[in-house]
Design a protein around this motif. Structure first.
Motif, PDB file in Angstrom:
ATOM      1  N   ILE A  20       0.839  -1.206   0.000  1.00 59.90           N
ATOM      2  CA  ILE A  20       0.000   0.000   0.000  1.00 59.90           C
ATOM      3  C   ILE A  20       0.870   1.251   0.000  1.00 59.90           C
ATOM      4  O   ILE A  20       0.568   2.231  -0.674  1.00 59.90           O
ATOM      5  CB  ILE A  20      -0.937  -0.003   1.228  1.00 59.90           C
ATOM      6  CG1 ILE A  20      -1.923  -1.158   1.126  1.00 59.90           C
ATOM      7  CG2 ILE A  20      -1.687   1.311   1.343  1.00 59.90           C
ATOM      8  CD1 ILE A  20      -2.785  -1.324   2.338  1.00 59.90           C
ATOM      9  N   PHE A  21       1.976   1.210   0.748  1.00 54.72           N
ATOM     10  CA  PHE A  21       2.858   2.375   0.813  1.00 54.72           C
ATOM     11  C   PHE A  21       3.839   2.419  -0.340  1.00 54.72           C
ATOM     12  O   PHE A  21       4.686   3.313  -0.386  1.00 54.72           O
ATOM     13  CB  PHE A  21       3.639   2.377   2.127  1.00 54.72           C
ATOM     14  CG  PHE A  21       2.795   2.692   3.306  1.00 54.72           C
ATOM     15  CD1 PHE A  21       1.915   3.746   3.258  1.00 54.72           C
ATOM     16  CD2 PHE A  21       2.869   1.948   4.451  1.00 54.72           C
ATOM     17  CE1 PHE A  21       1.125   4.049   4.340  1.00 54.72           C
ATOM     18  CE2 PHE A  21       2.076   2.240   5.540  1.00 54.72           C
ATOM     19  CZ  PHE A  21       1.203   3.292   5.479  1.00 54.72           C
ATOM     20  N   ASN A  22       3.737   1.429  -1.224  1.00 51.42           N
ATOM     21  CA  ASN A  22       4.542   1.454  -2.440  1.00 51.42           C
ATOM     22  C   ASN A  22       6.045   1.423  -2.170  1.00 51.42           C
ATOM     23  O   ASN A  22       6.798   2.239  -2.705  1.00 51.42           O
ATOM     24  CB  ASN A  22       4.176   2.700  -3.243  1.00 51.42           C
ATOM     25  CG  ASN A  22       4.534   2.549  -4.680  1.00 51.42           C
ATOM     26  OD1 ASN A  22       4.843   1.446  -5.137  1.00 51.42           O
ATOM     27  ND2 ASN A  22       4.508   3.633  -5.406  1.00 51.42           N
ATOM     28  N   THR A  23       6.505   0.529  -1.339  1.00 50.55           N
ATOM     29  CA  THR A  23       7.944   0.415  -1.117  1.00 50.55           C
ATOM     30  C   THR A  23       8.577  -0.327  -2.292  1.00 50.55           C
ATOM     31  O   THR A  23       7.881  -1.015  -3.041  1.00 50.55           O
ATOM     32  CB  THR A  23       8.245  -0.369   0.172  1.00 50.55           C
ATOM     33  OG1 THR A  23       7.687  -1.667   0.045  1.00 50.55           O
ATOM     34  CG2 THR A  23       7.659   0.293   1.378  1.00 50.55           C
ATOM     35  N   PRO A  24       9.891  -0.190  -2.488  1.00 51.23           N
ATOM     36  CA  PRO A  24      10.550  -0.911  -3.581  1.00 51.23           C
ATOM     37  C   PRO A  24      10.330  -2.419  -3.436  1.00 51.23           C
ATOM     38  O   PRO A  24      10.358  -2.945  -2.324  1.00 51.23           O
ATOM     39  CB  PRO A  24      12.022  -0.558  -3.390  1.00 51.23           C
ATOM     40  CG  PRO A  24      12.023   0.698  -2.624  1.00 51.23           C
ATOM     41  CD  PRO A  24      10.817   0.674  -1.760  1.00 51.23           C
ATOM     42  N   ALA A  25      10.136  -3.098  -4.577  1.00 53.04           N
ATOM     43  CA  ALA A  25       9.729  -4.504  -4.542  1.00 53.04           C
ATOM     44  C   ALA A  25      10.732  -5.385  -3.818  1.00 53.04           C
ATOM     45  O   ALA A  25      10.357  -6.331  -3.135  1.00 53.04           O
ATOM     46  CB  ALA A  25       9.517  -4.997  -5.965  1.00 53.04           C
TER      47      ALA A  25
ATOM     48  N   ASP B  79       4.735   7.343  -1.388  1.00 51.65           N
ATOM     49  CA  ASP B  79       5.408   6.589  -2.437  1.00 51.65           C
ATOM     50  C   ASP B  79       6.857   6.394  -1.998  1.00 51.65           C
ATOM     51  O   ASP B  79       7.735   7.159  -2.359  1.00 51.65           O
ATOM     52  CB  ASP B  79       5.325   7.351  -3.758  1.00 51.65           C
ATOM     53  CG  ASP B  79       5.853   6.545  -4.910  1.00 51.65           C
ATOM     54  OD1 ASP B  79       6.485   5.499  -4.654  1.00 51.65           O
ATOM     55  OD2 ASP B  79       5.654   6.955  -6.057  1.00 51.65           O
ATOM     56  N   LEU B  80       7.078   5.381  -1.178  1.00 55.26           N
ATOM     57  CA  LEU B  80       8.414   5.211  -0.604  1.00 55.26           C
ATOM     58  C   LEU B  80       9.438   4.808  -1.649  1.00 55.26           C
ATOM     59  O   LEU B  80      10.622   5.046  -1.476  1.00 55.26           O
ATOM     60  CB  LEU B  80       8.357   4.176   0.517  1.00 55.26           C
ATOM     61  CG  LEU B  80       7.565   4.634   1.730  1.00 55.26           C
ATOM     62  CD1 LEU B  80       7.466   3.532   2.757  1.00 55.26           C
ATOM     63  CD2 LEU B  80       8.218   5.846   2.355  1.00 55.26           C
ATOM     64  N   LYS B  81       8.952   4.220  -2.742  1.00 60.08           N
ATOM     65  CA  LYS B  81       9.906   3.830  -3.781  1.00 60.08           C
ATOM     66  C   LYS B  81      10.575   5.062  -4.375  1.00 60.08           C
ATOM     67  O   LYS B  81      11.765   5.061  -4.648  1.00 60.08           O
ATOM     68  CB  LYS B  81       9.179   3.046  -4.874  1.00 60.08           C
ATOM     69  CG  LYS B  81      10.127   2.437  -5.863  1.00 60.08           C
ATOM     70  CD  LYS B  81       9.407   1.562  -6.839  1.00 60.08           C
ATOM     71  CE  LYS B  81      10.411   0.939  -7.795  1.00 60.08           C
ATOM     72  NZ  LYS B  81       9.755   0.223  -8.864  1.00 60.08           N
ATOM     73  N   GLN B  82       9.769   6.118  -4.545  1.00 63.46           N
ATOM     74  CA  GLN B  82      10.311   7.353  -5.087  1.00 63.46           C
ATOM     75  C   GLN B  82      11.407   7.893  -4.157  1.00 63.46           C
ATOM     76  O   GLN B  82      12.463   8.327  -4.620  1.00 63.46           O
ATOM     77  CB  GLN B  82       9.177   8.371  -5.235  1.00 63.46           C
ATOM     78  CG  GLN B  82       9.600   9.637  -5.892  1.00 63.46           C
ATOM     79  CD  GLN B  82       8.403  10.457  -6.312  1.00 63.46           C
ATOM     80  OE1 GLN B  82       7.460   9.948  -6.907  1.00 63.46           O
ATOM     81  NE2 GLN B  82       8.418  11.722  -6.005  1.00 63.46           N
ATOM     82  N   VAL B  83      11.152   7.843  -2.863  1.00 63.32           N
ATOM     83  CA  VAL B  83      12.153   8.297  -1.896  1.00 63.32           C
ATOM     84  C   VAL B  83      13.429   7.488  -2.046  1.00 63.32           C
ATOM     85  O   VAL B  83      14.539   8.029  -2.092  1.00 63.32           O
ATOM     86  CB  VAL B  83      11.601   8.175  -0.462  1.00 63.32           C
ATOM     87  CG1 VAL B  83      12.651   8.578   0.544  1.00 63.32           C
ATOM     88  CG2 VAL B  83      10.361   9.007  -0.281  1.00 63.32           C
ATOM     89  N   ALA B  84      13.264   6.162  -2.147  1.00 63.38           N
ATOM     90  CA  ALA B  84      14.437   5.292  -2.248  1.00 63.38           C
ATOM     91  C   ALA B  84      15.218   5.581  -3.529  1.00 63.38           C
ATOM     92  O   ALA B  84      16.451   5.633  -3.520  1.00 63.38           O
ATOM     93  CB  ALA B  84      14.001   3.829  -2.202  1.00 63.38           C
TER      94      ALA B  84
END
Lengths: 152, 251
Positions: A20-25, B79-84
């Motif tokens: 849901i928080f869209n963390t890297p896969a 959107d934590l991926k964007q942060v990473a």
């Protein structure tokens, strides 16, 4: 057996929150493990007859420590790992009961639940802070040495 | 020669501001954004930079001579991926793996391509999370499918309404009302067993976990403006959810 079931459920819940928080896969499994360890610490402490506020503190502490360690391994921001673990410790049940009693005009009971929910939220904050201080105390010397490198 | 140095500095400044903006939009902590921007600036020979980041804007002063810049942040999401990704770019820029131009192009491509998880997968995740929470909070096993369906529905509603209107907290409120009504219906019809378990489980995907974590960390790092405003946002979101549920319960 109940522990295994709880561990699996907590893992699944944490992974779902990470999605849901869209963390890297590639961090999904790690996020799940962080959430699982935090929940197990919390639930073990309660199971041994501990106070829920202290249990939440330990849960949040474990989550934050694990997140800090993983953020060093993956070289990614710490929040990526901690969010889904922290969210599982949020006192949803007590907040709900407080709300329910307010609606039923039973303000005394509601205050009790609300106070508990507030204390648990404070415990989450304190767990995060203590873990931060703990990690800073331990890793500061090492951190200094490779200050030149990319140690964001 | 002087001209070239000027454009390069201009690009470095743009690069820092873009990185900062992308990180805040993705939901990073204020302290991390400031840290990243200052490191990038230092690596681009701007050692005396100062930046002040709040959830709604970035002020960045690259050096004593150059003018201070301001960037407004209009929308934030999680959107934590964007942060990473931005974090990785800034690391590589500081380490010297990327030239300034490459880093800027990389940041531009991060901004234009939103590589988030599929919405259907996120809805499914919300459903799974609701079901798991029902069990973790000691709910009845028979209620799991209802909690999952209602939790997923609540998530869809929040997403839809957030796209429709720009009024904050309204989406959470409506979703909470809907969750309450659905849970009541399921229990009333005789399918579900425990009302409180279903409601608590289904509401969990709406809880502002990132804001809580960020508020605490920002406050502890001394960023009081950001910490308090994020704390207020988390509190209001939680209050909107609570009010929505309370509205249903009061009937």
């Amino acid at each position: 057996m109940a522990w295994v079931l709880e561990a699996v459920l907590a893992f699944l819940a944490a992974v779902s929150f990470s999605i849901i928080f869209n963390t890297p896969a590639k961090t999904l499994v790690s996020c799940g493990i962080v959430g699982m360890s935090g929940w197990l610490a919390h639930s073990l402490y309660v199971g041994l007859g501990g106070d829920p506020v202290q249990a939440t503190f330990f849960g949040a502490f474990i989550v934050a420590i694990a997140a800090h360690l993983l953020s060093r391994v993956f070289r990614m921001p710490m929040i990526i790992f901690s969010v889904s673990g922290i969210i599982m410790l949020v006192p949803g049940g007590r907040a709900f009961n407080a709300m329910l009693n307010v609606v039923e005009n039973d303000y005394l009971t509601a205050m009790g639940y609300a106070g508990e929910a507030l204390m648990i939220s404070g415990a989450i904050a304190m767990g995060l802070v203590f873990a931060e201080v703990f990690m800073q105390l331990i890793f500061k010397p090492k951190h200094r040495k490779r200050e030149k490198g990319a140690s964001l | 020669m002087h001209q070239a140095g000027e454009t390069r500095r201009e690009l470095a400044l743009e690069c820092c501001l873009l990185a900062g903006r992308l990180m805040i939009e993705g939901g990073a902590e204020t302290y991390r954004v400031e840290d990243t921007m200052e490191r990038m600036a230092t690596s681009q020979l701007m050692p005396n930079s100062h930046c002040s980041v709040t959830p709604t804007g970035i002020m960045f002063s690259p050096s004593d001579e150059q003018p201070t810049r301001f960037v407004r942040i209009r929308s934030r999401r999680t959107d934590l991926k964007q942060v990473a990704l931005v974090n990785a770019v800034s690391r590589r820029l500081v380490a010297g793996d990327f030239s300034l131009q490459e880093a800027y192009e990389e940041l531009m491509s991060i901004e234009s391509s939103h590589t988030s998880f599929d919405l259907r997968l996120q809805i499914f995740a919300a459903a799974v999370a609701s079901g798991c929470f029902l069990l973790l909070f000691g709910g009845a096993r028979a209620d799991v499918p209802y909690a999952a369906v209602i939790g997923g529905t609540g998530f869809i509603i929040t997403d839809r309404i957030e796209r429709l209107t720009r009024i904050r907290f309204f989406a959470e409120f409506v979703a909470a009302v809907l969750i309450g009504v659905l849970a009541y219906a399921v229990v009333g019809v005789g399918l579900g067993e425990e009302l409180d378990g279903i409601i608590i489980g289904s509401v969990m995907p709406l809880v502002p976990g990132l804001l809580i974590t960020n508020a605490v960390r920002d406050l502890m790092a001394g960023h009081f403006v950001s910490g308090l405003s994020k704390g207020a946002e988390a509190f209001l979101t939680a209050f909107a959810i609570g009010a929505g549920i309370a509205l249903v319960l009061s009937f």
